[in-house]
Design a protein around this motif. Sequence first.
Motif, mmCIF file in Angstrom:
data_model
loop_
_atom_site.group_PDB
_atom_site.id
_atom_site.type_symbol
_atom_site.label_atom_id
_atom_site.label_comp_id
_atom_site.label_asym_id
_atom_site.label_seq_id
_atom_site.Cartn_x
_atom_site.Cartn_y
_atom_site.Cartn_z
ATOM 1 N N PHE A 1 0.810 -1.212 0.000
ATOM 2 C CA PHE A 1 0.000 0.000 0.000
ATOM 3 C C PHE A 1 0.844 1.263 0.000
ATOM 4 N N CYS A 2 1.954 1.257 0.711
ATOM 5 C CA CYS A 2 2.755 2.471 0.847
ATOM 6 C C CYS A 2 3.952 2.492 -0.100
ATOM 7 N N GLY A 3 4.380 1.332 -0.553
ATOM 8 C CA GLY A 3 5.516 1.315 -1.467
ATOM 9 C C GLY A 3 5.115 1.745 -2.873
ATOM 10 N N LYS A 4 3.946 1.291 -3.297
ATOM 11 C CA LYS A 4 3.479 1.639 -4.637
ATOM 12 C C LYS A 4 2.449 2.760 -4.534
ATOM 13 N N LYS A 5 2.208 3.344 -5.665
ATOM 14 C CA LYS A 5 1.224 4.413 -5.691
ATOM 15 C C LYS A 5 -0.176 3.809 -5.798
ATOM 16 N N VAL A 6 -1.019 4.142 -4.845
ATOM 17 C CA VAL A 6 -2.395 3.644 -4.863
ATOM 18 C C VAL A 6 -3.250 4.658 -5.612
ATOM 19 N N LYS A 7 -4.030 4.166 -6.540
ATOM 20 C CA LYS A 7 -4.835 5.076 -7.353
ATOM 21 C C LYS A 7 -5.975 5.659 -6.526
ATOM 22 N N GLU A 8 -6.336 6.869 -6.929
ATOM 23 C CA GLU A 8 -7.239 7.663 -6.101
ATOM 24 C C GLU A 8 -8.697 7.254 -6.253
ATOM 25 N N LYS A 9 -9.090 6.917 -7.451
ATOM 26 C CA LYS A 9 -10.520 6.781 -7.733
ATOM 27 C C LYS A 9 -11.052 5.416 -7.311
ATOM 28 N N LEU A 10 -12.339 5.404 -7.033
ATOM 29 C CA LEU A 10 -13.015 4.160 -6.650
ATOM 30 C C LEU A 10 -13.113 3.211 -7.833
ATOM 31 N N SER A 11 -13.175 3.751 -9.037
ATOM 32 C CA SER A 11 -13.285 2.902 -10.219
ATOM 33 C C SER A 11 -11.996 2.114 -10.465
ATOM 34 N N ASN A 12 -10.898 2.588 -9.939
ATOM 35 C CA ASN A 12 -9.648 1.815 -10.038
ATOM 36 C C ASN A 12 -9.675 0.607 -9.102
ATOM 37 N N PHE A 13 -10.409 0.721 -8.009
ATOM 38 C CA PHE A 13 -10.538 -0.390 -7.068
ATOM 39 C C PHE A 13 -11.576 -1.393 -7.556
ATOM 40 N N LEU A 14 -12.610 -0.874 -8.219
ATOM 41 C CA LEU A 14 -13.677 -1.728 -8.755
ATOM 42 C C LEU A 14 -13.821 -1.449 -10.240
ATOM 43 N N PRO A 15 -12.918 -1.956 -11.071
ATOM 44 C CA PRO A 15 -12.957 -1.594 -12.486
ATOM 45 C C PRO A 15 -14.127 -2.221 -13.235
ATOM 46 N N GLU A 16 -14.655 -3.337 -12.730
ATOM 47 C CA GLU A 16 -15.726 -4.027 -13.454
ATOM 48 C C GLU A 16 -17.102 -3.537 -13.068
ATOM 49 N N LEU A 17 -17.178 -2.650 -12.127
ATOM 50 C CA LEU A 17 -18.492 -2.183 -11.674
ATOM 51 C C LEU A 17 -19.015 -1.138 -12.648
ATOM 52 N N PRO A 18 -20.209 -1.322 -13.196
ATOM 53 C CA PRO A 18 -20.705 -0.354 -14.181
ATOM 54 C C PRO A 18 -21.228 0.906 -13.514
ATOM 55 N N GLY A 19 -21.362 1.934 -14.311
ATOM 56 C CA GLY A 19 -21.936 3.178 -13.819
ATOM 57 C C GLY A 19 -20.881 4.162 -13.367
ATOM 58 N N MET A 20 -21.354 5.346 -13.021
ATOM 59 C CA MET A 20 -20.456 6.418 -12.572
ATOM 60 C C MET A 20 -20.267 6.273 -11.064
#
Lengths: 254, 134
Positions: free
Chosen positions: A97-116
């Motif tokens: 979590f701290c060594g790499k850059k964690v992406k900010e957006k929720l869609s990066n955590f759930l890329p398959e979830l449809p919608g905004m």
Amino acid sequence: MTEMFSTLYGQNEAQGPPGSSSLGFGPGKPPPPLQPNQVTMAAQMPPQHGDEGPALRKPGAMNEPFYLLRELPVGNELTGNTNLITHYNLEHAYNKFCGKKVKEKLSNFLPELPGMIDCPGTQDGSSLRSLIEKPPVCGNSFSPLTGASLTGFRLHTGPLPEQYRLMHIQPPKKKSKNKHKHHRPQDPIPQGNTHTHTQIQTHHHPTSFETVPCVFTENPSDSDPKKKKKKRDDDPDRKKKKKDKKKKKVRLLC
Amino acid sequence: MAEKFDNLEEHLEKFVENIRQMGIIVSDFQPSSQTGLNQKLNYMITGLQDIEKCRQQLHEINIPLEAFEYIDQGRNPQLYTKECLERALAKNEQVKGKIDTMTKFKSLLISELGKVFPEEMTKYKAIHGDDPPS
């Protein structure tokens, strides 16, 4: 250790002469005048000592001249002196979590979830906080819909009004920076996008009311790099040709 | 433990996919789509039943409310984990600094008191034992 010294100095100030003489602070010096607070404290001290009398008297008698010396507290093996992340085997998690850059957006955590999903939940009333504050009615069992109850789901034909159309459209995905990858035209189309693009690309025939969904391949940018590649391929060839022409001219002149 | 989450995740993905397909059907509804819609509605109910069954296996799982705030803001909840770890490390370093400073102070104080009150300090060390070197 610090507790001992703090209690010593704190109670000495309250007790005045007896404490100071026991520690040997200037036995010849006159005792300092007691202030009203210290007097009340001194008046209050004996009852407190009386309450804890049996527990304190023995150590006081044994540890002369340190009558108020208490035993040190039992040392806790786990303190801030140890690296708690290694102690709890969280090194892998820390590096992840701290060594790499964690992406900010929720869609990066759930890329398959449809919608905004990157929009705040308070905007469309889909926040989890509201779900906790006002929980829905639970306890009833889920029973399948019967024929009579399904009559309520008979819909009118035709497209939705415009105000409801944009709910299922996904946010535009970022293009990959590596444009030189050859597998781009062969990229599999994500499953979620085919249907959304079928929604956008439906054609209405003037003669019939049926819609013909067509598959929209998500490769609008594929033609551009090809064209660019062609241009780049052409450019060095052109340059070579120009160089050859120049060489020929020079030879002729010579 | 991970199997319970995988099971729930699978059911949720199927449920979301089913809802999404229902949205597509509804967005441009045709009479021939009615049977499909009814089927999807019943799939939705069975999906809810499956998720309800998963709930019983996960009733001991506690989630911090602060993670929910990240999700409500549209932010990655892994950022919450990252910030927790960073805060824990910072606090750990801070406390370690305090412990080291207090240890040094203790040893310095004992040495200085030993110079000023040698007899009392020998008695103190006899009672408490020799202090470990800092």
